[in-house]
Design an enzyme around this catalytic site. Structure first.
Site, PDB file in Angstrom:
ATOM      1  N   TYR A   1       0.839  -1.198   0.000  1.00 39.18           N
ATOM      2  CA  TYR A   1       0.000   0.000   0.000  1.00 39.18           C
ATOM      3  C   TYR A   1       0.872   1.244   0.000  1.00 39.18           C
ATOM      4  O   TYR A   1       2.056   1.207   0.368  1.00 39.18           O
ATOM      5  CB  TYR A   1      -0.932   0.012   1.218  1.00 39.18           C
ATOM      6  N   CYS A   2       0.279   2.354  -0.441  1.00 39.64           N
ATOM      7  CA  CYS A   2       0.920   3.673  -0.371  1.00 39.64           C
ATOM      8  C   CYS A   2      -0.184   4.709  -0.232  1.00 39.64           C
ATOM      9  O   CYS A   2      -1.333   4.361   0.022  1.00 39.64           O
ATOM     10  CB  CYS A   2       1.803   3.929  -1.594  1.00 39.64           C
ATOM     11  N   THR A   3       0.119   5.977  -0.386  1.00 40.33           N
ATOM     12  CA  THR A   3      -0.853   7.040  -0.138  1.00 40.33           C
ATOM     13  C   THR A   3      -2.049   6.973  -1.084  1.00 40.33           C
ATOM     14  O   THR A   3      -3.198   6.940  -0.648  1.00 40.33           O
ATOM     15  CB  THR A   3      -0.187   8.419  -0.259  1.00 40.33           C
TER      16      THR A   3
ATOM     17  N   ILE B   1      -4.169   4.361   0.630  1.00 36.68           N
ATOM     18  CA  ILE B   1      -4.708   4.603   1.967  1.00 36.68           C
ATOM     19  C   ILE B   1      -5.900   5.553   1.902  1.00 36.68           C
ATOM     20  O   ILE B   1      -6.878   5.396   2.630  1.00 36.68           O
ATOM     21  CB  ILE B   1      -3.616   5.190   2.890  1.00 36.68           C
TER      22      ILE B   1
END
Length: 453
Positions: A303-305, A334
């Site tokens: 996952y990332c932003t 996210i």
């Protein structure tokens, strides 16, 4: 907003930039200013002649570029550094805007762009006209954008960009455009959040080599991202990502891997995630290569932003790791997960399942981080004060003139009007032979530690 007004606004920002002496500090007329709003008000009220001089200069530059308007000229203009080397963006914002009338959007798209300078020029002009601020990065591999401004202006911007060649091959954009409630529905793709134009200090439009700098364009380029079927099949919407993390919670062959930077994961992460101590995304491939043995054959959730880094991270891992490694990413990042939690009451009393996210989602603007409010307005805080170890997740910057590292000190340990330093080296003005302070040196050692699973 007229072109003339847009040019004057840009001229005023140039004057403000000239007054900057360090991060979040300006000096003019024998006075120090500590917010962009205060120095901007001063410039507008006391430096009209300076603004007019910059307007004249900008008009001449534009006329000159029109007379010799080649792609190479535009490319060079949009590749220049937007701020002095060693400076950094603000991580706080103070304004009195009605945020209900504004929003911040975040989106990216990997696609073939034959003339990045054309879209850079178009963005510069349109965003100035609409009074939007933020960051736009355009490359041959696509576009990465975060913009803030009035909702009515944002709607006008989205009307325009959905109709450009950047989105002609995008099924999601086509459905969004033709949906009966398309004005509201399209925001599911462009990821809105609360904020006004002041979360950014200015408008920065740049042509870059990569919209997400992994640093391995020879291995992972737009061709791999668009044509590998695993790239789309490996994307999990928030609900499925949530359920799969729950079902794999006790599986020793499952790894939840954060692909962001260490200062982001210090204040927010998914439960049980591995959080590499990398300072920039370009270090991620080296991290994977060093920890190949621990990663191969596992089920990996990343996952990332907002999803842009995971696109390249998962592509690189599929290249570097064995075929029996299963790799998934959180589609929309996210941001989408937190929006899904809000929409479905996750974390509220009516829903027995709590969120799997802890803390804040770090964002690269003056808001610093966005959190998910839970039952009774309580939320879990992941970060800790570096001095007393109590829960704390409001960053400030090291007061050293060369460091700019983000640090966590609660107000009980260091008041807001005191200087704060990441380590004693910075407090004493010491830099080692490697050119960094003790705090950064410790992080580099942490980055090299092998992944334990």
């Amino acid at each position: 907003m007229s072109k003339a007004r847009g040019l004057k606004s840009l001229a005023a920002r140039q004057v403000v930039r000239e007054k900057k002496i360090e991060a979040s500090r300006w000096h003019c007329c024998n006075t120090d200013y500590e917010t962009i709003e205060s120095i901007a008000r001063h410039v507008h009220s006391c430096h009209e002649l300076d603004i007019e001089a910059w307007e004249t200069r900008l008009k001449e530059q534009r006329q000159g570029s029109m007379s010799c308007s080649s792609s190479e000229t535009d490319m060079a203009a949009f590749q220049r550094r937007r701020a002095p080397k060693g400076s950094s963006d603000p991580i706080t914002v103070e304004c009195k805007c009605n945020v209900d009338e504004s929003c911040v959007i975040l989106f990216y798209k990997y696609t073939q762009v034959t003339d990045p300078s054309y879209y850079a020029r178009e963005h510069q002009e349109r965003c100035e006209q609409l009074d939007l601020q933020g960051k736009v990065r355009i490359a041959n591999e696509g576009i990465n954008t975060t913009l803030a401004g009035k909702r009515v202006a944002m709607d006008t911007y989205l009307d325009w960009i959905i109709g450009t060649d950047l989105f002609t091959d995008d099924e999601r954009a086509r459905l969004v455009k033709t949906h009966p409630n398309h004005v509201q529905n399209r925001y599911t793709f462009f990821k809105p959040s609360t904020g006004c134009r002041h979360v950014f200090a200015d408008l920065s439009v740049k042509v870059v080599k990569e919209i997400c700098p992994l640093g391995r364009p020879d291995i992972i380029g737009v061709e791999q991202l668009l044509n590998d079927p695993m790239q789309s099949s490996g994307k999990l919407p928030p609900a499925e990502f949530h359920d799969m993390l729950l079902s794999h919670a006790t599986d020793p062959d499952t790894i939840v891997l954060d692909t962001r930077n260490y200062y982001e994961s210090r204040i927010g992460a998914f439960k049980g995630a591995k959080t590499p101590a990398i300072r920039k995304f370009g270090r991620f491939p080296d991290y994977v290569d060093r920890n190949r043995q621990a990663l191969e054959g596992k089920t990996i959730f990343t996952y990332c932003t907002g999803g842009i880094r995971c696109e390249k991270a998962t592509a690189y891992m599929r290249h570097a790791l064995s075929n029996d490694t299963q790799i998934f990413m959180l589609d929309g990042g996210i941001h989408n997960y937190l929006e899904w939690c809000k929409a479905n009451g996750v974390g509220q009393k009516k829903n027995k399942d709590g969120p799997l996210w802890i803390g804040k989602n770090y964002v690269f603007d003056g808001r610093q981080g966005l959190a998910l409010e839970e039952e009774n307005d309580k939320r879990q805080i992941l970060g800790k004060c570096q001095r007393c170890n109590q829960p704390w997740d409001d960053y400030r910057k090291c007061s050293s003139t060369h460091c700019h590292l983000l640090i966590l000190y609660c107000h009980s340990c260091v008041s807001t009007d005191e200087n704060a330093y990441c380590c004693q080296d910075c407090q004493q003005g010491i830099r080692g032979e490697d050119g960094v302070c003790g705090c950064e040196r410790q992080r580099r050692q942490e980055e090299m530690k092998p992944l334990c699973v």
